[in-house]
Design a protein around this motif. Structure first.
Motif, PDB file in Angstrom:
ATOM      1  N   TYR A  84     -14.226  34.414 -29.577  1.00 49.14           N
ATOM      2  CA  TYR A  84     -15.254  33.699 -29.337  1.00 49.14           C
ATOM      3  C   TYR A  84     -15.961  32.786 -30.323  1.00 49.14           C
ATOM      4  CZ  TYR A  84     -16.348  37.111 -25.927  1.00 49.14           C
ATOM      5  OH  TYR A  84     -16.224  38.263 -24.858  1.00 49.14           O
ATOM      6  N   ALA A  85     -15.371  32.883 -31.443  1.00 53.85           N
ATOM      7  CA  ALA A  85     -15.813  31.824 -32.812  1.00 53.85           C
ATOM      8  C   ALA A  85     -14.917  30.993 -32.958  1.00 53.85           C
ATOM      9  CB  ALA A  85     -16.017  32.932 -34.073  1.00 53.85           C
ATOM     10  N   SER A  86     -13.789  30.814 -32.338  1.00 54.87           N
ATOM     11  CA  SER A  86     -12.750  29.789 -32.859  1.00 54.87           C
ATOM     12  C   SER A  86     -13.123  28.493 -32.318  1.00 54.87           C
ATOM     13  CB  SER A  86     -11.325  30.012 -32.198  1.00 54.87           C
ATOM     14  OG  SER A  86     -11.621  30.269 -30.666  1.00 54.87           O
ATOM     15  N   ARG A  87     -12.809  27.472 -33.179  1.00 54.93           N
ATOM     16  CA  ARG A  87     -12.991  26.068 -32.764  1.00 54.93           C
ATOM     17  C   ARG A  87     -11.617  25.273 -32.969  1.00 54.93           C
ATOM     18  NH1 ARG A  87     -18.810  23.950 -35.000  1.00 54.93           N
ATOM     19  NH2 ARG A  87     -20.099  25.287 -33.816  1.00 54.93           N
ATOM     20  N   ALA A 130       0.540  25.552 -22.998  1.00 50.81           N
ATOM     21  CA  ALA A 130      -0.511  24.484 -23.022  1.00 50.81           C
ATOM     22  C   ALA A 130      -0.952  24.120 -24.042  1.00 50.81           C
ATOM     23  CB  ALA A 130      -1.812  25.380 -22.049  1.00 50.81           C
ATOM     24  N   ILE A 131      -1.204  24.862 -25.225  1.00 48.91           N
ATOM     25  CA  ILE A 131      -1.670  24.577 -26.496  1.00 48.91           C
ATOM     26  C   ILE A 131      -0.702  23.578 -27.091  1.00 48.91           C
ATOM     27  CG2 ILE A 131      -2.064  25.344 -28.871  1.00 48.91           C
ATOM     28  CD1 ILE A 131      -3.666  27.770 -27.601  1.00 48.91           C
ATOM     29  N   ALA A 132       0.657  23.903 -27.128  1.00 51.72           N
ATOM     30  CA  ALA A 132       1.562  22.985 -27.659  1.00 51.72           C
ATOM     31  C   ALA A 132       1.417  21.836 -26.989  1.00 51.72           C
ATOM     32  CB  ALA A 132       2.966  23.759 -27.327  1.00 51.72           C
ATOM     33  N   LEU A 133       1.147  21.501 -25.627  1.00 50.38           N
ATOM     34  CA  LEU A 133       1.185  20.248 -25.052  1.00 50.38           C
ATOM     35  C   LEU A 133      -0.119  19.708 -25.454  1.00 50.38           C
ATOM     36  CD1 LEU A 133       2.386  21.154 -21.399  1.00 50.38           C
ATOM     37  CD2 LEU A 133       3.593  19.705 -23.076  1.00 50.38           C
ATOM     38  N   MET A 134      -0.823  20.104 -25.650  1.00 53.15           N
ATOM     39  CA  MET A 134      -2.387  19.760 -25.814  1.00 53.15           C
ATOM     40  C   MET A 134      -2.299  18.964 -27.364  1.00 53.15           C
ATOM     41  SD  MET A 134      -5.457  22.063 -24.233  1.00 53.15           S
ATOM     42  CE  MET A 134      -4.733  23.259 -24.990  1.00 53.15           C
ATOM     43  N   GLY A 137      -0.299  15.821 -26.906  1.00 53.98           N
ATOM     44  CA  GLY A 137      -0.861  14.839 -26.564  1.00 53.98           C
ATOM     45  C   GLY A 137      -2.244  14.483 -27.190  1.00 53.98           C
ATOM     46  N   GLY A 138      -2.950  15.276 -27.898  1.00 56.77           N
ATOM     47  CA  GLY A 138      -4.085  15.034 -28.369  1.00 56.77           C
ATOM     48  C   GLY A 138      -3.937  14.754 -29.945  1.00 56.77           C
ATOM     49  N   HIS A 139      -2.847  15.047 -30.587  1.00 58.00           N
ATOM     50  CA  HIS A 139      -2.628  14.799 -31.987  1.00 58.00           C
ATOM     51  C   HIS A 139      -3.677  15.452 -33.057  1.00 58.00           C
ATOM     52  CE1 HIS A 139       0.439  12.016 -30.546  1.00 58.00           C
ATOM     53  NE2 HIS A 139      -0.505  11.182 -30.119  1.00 58.00           N
ATOM     54  N   THR A 140      -4.236  16.433 -32.399  1.00 58.13           N
ATOM     55  CA  THR A 140      -5.161  17.297 -33.140  1.00 58.13           C
ATOM     56  C   THR A 140      -5.131  18.654 -32.763  1.00 58.13           C
ATOM     57  OG1 THR A 140      -7.463  17.526 -34.123  1.00 58.13           O
ATOM     58  CG2 THR A 140      -7.126  16.377 -31.889  1.00 58.13           C
ATOM     59  N   LEU A 141      -5.517  19.760 -33.485  1.00 59.01           N
ATOM     60  CA  LEU A 141      -5.663  20.971 -32.892  1.00 59.01           C
ATOM     61  C   LEU A 141      -7.274  21.519 -33.021  1.00 59.01           C
ATOM     62  CD1 LEU A 141      -2.743  22.756 -34.781  1.00 59.01           C
ATOM     63  CD2 LEU A 141      -2.827  22.440 -32.410  1.00 59.01           C
ATOM     64  N   SER A 142      -8.209  20.519 -33.205  1.00 61.10           N
ATOM     65  CA  SER A 142      -9.663  20.988 -33.254  1.00 61.10           C
ATOM     66  C   SER A 142     -10.128  20.996 -31.780  1.00 61.10           C
ATOM     67  CB  SER A 142     -10.388  19.952 -33.953  1.00 61.10           C
ATOM     68  OG  SER A 142     -11.721  19.943 -34.075  1.00 61.10           O
ATOM     69  N   ILE A 143     -10.945  21.716 -31.384  1.00 58.00           N
ATOM     70  CA  ILE A 143     -11.238  21.825 -29.970  1.00 58.00           C
ATOM     71  C   ILE A 143     -12.560  21.035 -29.933  1.00 58.00           C
ATOM     72  CG2 ILE A 143     -12.554  23.205 -28.280  1.00 58.00           C
ATOM     73  CD1 ILE A 143     -11.137  25.770 -29.413  1.00 58.00           C
ATOM     74  N   ASP A 144     -13.387  20.635 -30.784  1.00 55.58           N
ATOM     75  CA  ASP A 144     -14.242  19.689 -30.662  1.00 55.58           C
ATOM     76  C   ASP A 144     -13.836  18.359 -30.755  1.00 55.58           C
ATOM     77  OD1 ASP A 144     -16.298  21.714 -30.845  1.00 55.58           O
ATOM     78  OD2 ASP A 144     -16.341  21.528 -33.161  1.00 55.58           O
ATOM     79  N   PRO A 151      -6.212  16.485 -23.201  1.00 56.20           N
ATOM     80  CA  PRO A 151      -5.011  16.427 -23.793  1.00 56.20           C
ATOM     81  C   PRO A 151      -3.787  17.254 -23.244  1.00 56.20           C
ATOM     82  CG  PRO A 151      -6.336  18.126 -24.792  1.00 56.20           C
ATOM     83  CD  PRO A 151      -7.219  17.121 -23.668  1.00 56.20           C
ATOM     84  N   GLY A 152      -2.818  16.417 -23.014  1.00 57.03           N
ATOM     85  CA  GLY A 152      -1.627  17.225 -22.306  1.00 57.03           C
ATOM     86  C   GLY A 152      -1.496  16.793 -20.967  1.00 57.03           C
ATOM     87  N   GLY A 153      -2.490  16.352 -20.285  1.00 53.46           N
ATOM     88  CA  GLY A 153      -2.609  15.823 -18.839  1.00 53.46           C
ATOM     89  C   GLY A 153      -2.416  17.024 -17.822  1.00 53.46           C
TER      90      GLY A 153
END
Length: 285
Positions: A84-87, A130-134, A137-144, A151-153
């Motif tokens: 719940y707390a993760s970003r 999915a997270i690996a693709l994102m 594609g997005g060059h970041t791991l920050s959800i915000d 990201p990742g299409g």
């Protein structure tokens, strides 16, 4: 930390579990109180799940109130609160994996049949891909930082939908929920299902990160969710096992949450969030 204490110090596990859950309730209440107006969903869910865990430890039958059960429940509480707390995508993936561990280990809550473990593992693999693709594609791991960027299409979006289907028990991946309820401990299984991490994935990743794709493709998951709600409700009419009947009832109700989140209207989303809280409290009770 309390789960580790219970594992080492095996006396008075209910007292230790109650104290840890009470601390979690207080901390979540402080977070909710300090949250900005209109941005308090995840803090409210943390408080809700902490209260559920506190109640579960209080009503746990004495025969089941041992260090293994209390430790597993506290481990599940900590992992769910982390989700719940993760970003951060990797933190979310870690929390997702941690919530499944107690239900894969024989000493904790593993069911007698193979389908619950297989469904949880498949949902984890889909989310990890999915997270690996994102991330690629997005060059970041920050959800915000990834909001609105898709990201990742379509591939990442499809894998996220698969992760939701297996974790949430959406048809055709619904059978594991009843198997888990019948073949595993009732209260810990109820806590796992009422974490609603499938719906959390929709609210935290799918809708905000893939607004265009969700608008055109995500209704398919909504139709599957409504089909699941109807099918398992009818299926429950002919069910003789009390545990499987309760599992079908809970699944039928919780599937409706996805349809409301997908609606992208104030009324639909509000209804889904209210139903999220109602289903969680009522089915846990």
């Amino acid at each position: 930390l309390a789960a580790a204490v219970v594992a080492v110090y095996r006396r008075s596990p209910r007292v230790i579990g109650f104290g840890a859950s009470l601390v979690s309730v207080g901390a979540s209440a402080l977070l909710l109180r300090g949250a900005p107006s209109g941005q308090s969903l995840f803090q409210a869910l943390m408080l809700l799940f902490s209260c559920l865990t506190l109640a579960a430890i209080l009503v746990l039958p004495r025969r089941d109130c041992n260090s293994a059960t209390i430790g597993g429940i506290l481990f599940l509480l900590g992992a769910t609160l982390l989700a719940y707390a993760s970003r951060h995508l990797l933190v979310l993936l870690a929390a997702w994996i941690l919530t499944t561990i107690p239900f894969l280990l024989k000493d904790w809550f593993r069911a007698r049949t193979w389908r619950p473990g297989a469904a949880l593992l498949l949902s984890t693999v889909a989310l990890a891909l999915a997270i690996a693709l994102m991330a690629t594609g997005g060059h970041t791991l920050s959800i915000d930082a990834l909001k609105g960027r898709s990201p990742g299409g379509s591939a990442a979006f499809g894998l996220l939908v698969v992760a939701v289907m297996f974790r949430k028990g959406i048809c055709p991946a619904h059978a594991w929920v009843a198997d888990a309820a019948e073949g595993g401990p009732a209260i810990p299984t109820a806590l796992l299902l009422n974490g609603h991490l499938g719906a959390l994935l929709v609210a935290k990743l799918i809708v905000p990160l893939f607004p265009l794709t969700a608008g055109s493709t995500f209704p398919v998951l909504s139709w599957l969710a409504m089909g699941t709600a109807l099918y398992v409700a009818i299926r429950g009419i002919a069910e003789n096992s009390p545990r499987r009947l309760l599992a079908f009832l809970a699944l039928s109700q919780s599937a409706c949450i996805l349809a409301g989140l997908e609606s992208r209207t104030a009324e639909g989303i509000t209804g889904a969030l209210v139903h999220w809280f109602v289903v969680t409290v009522s089915t846990m009770g």
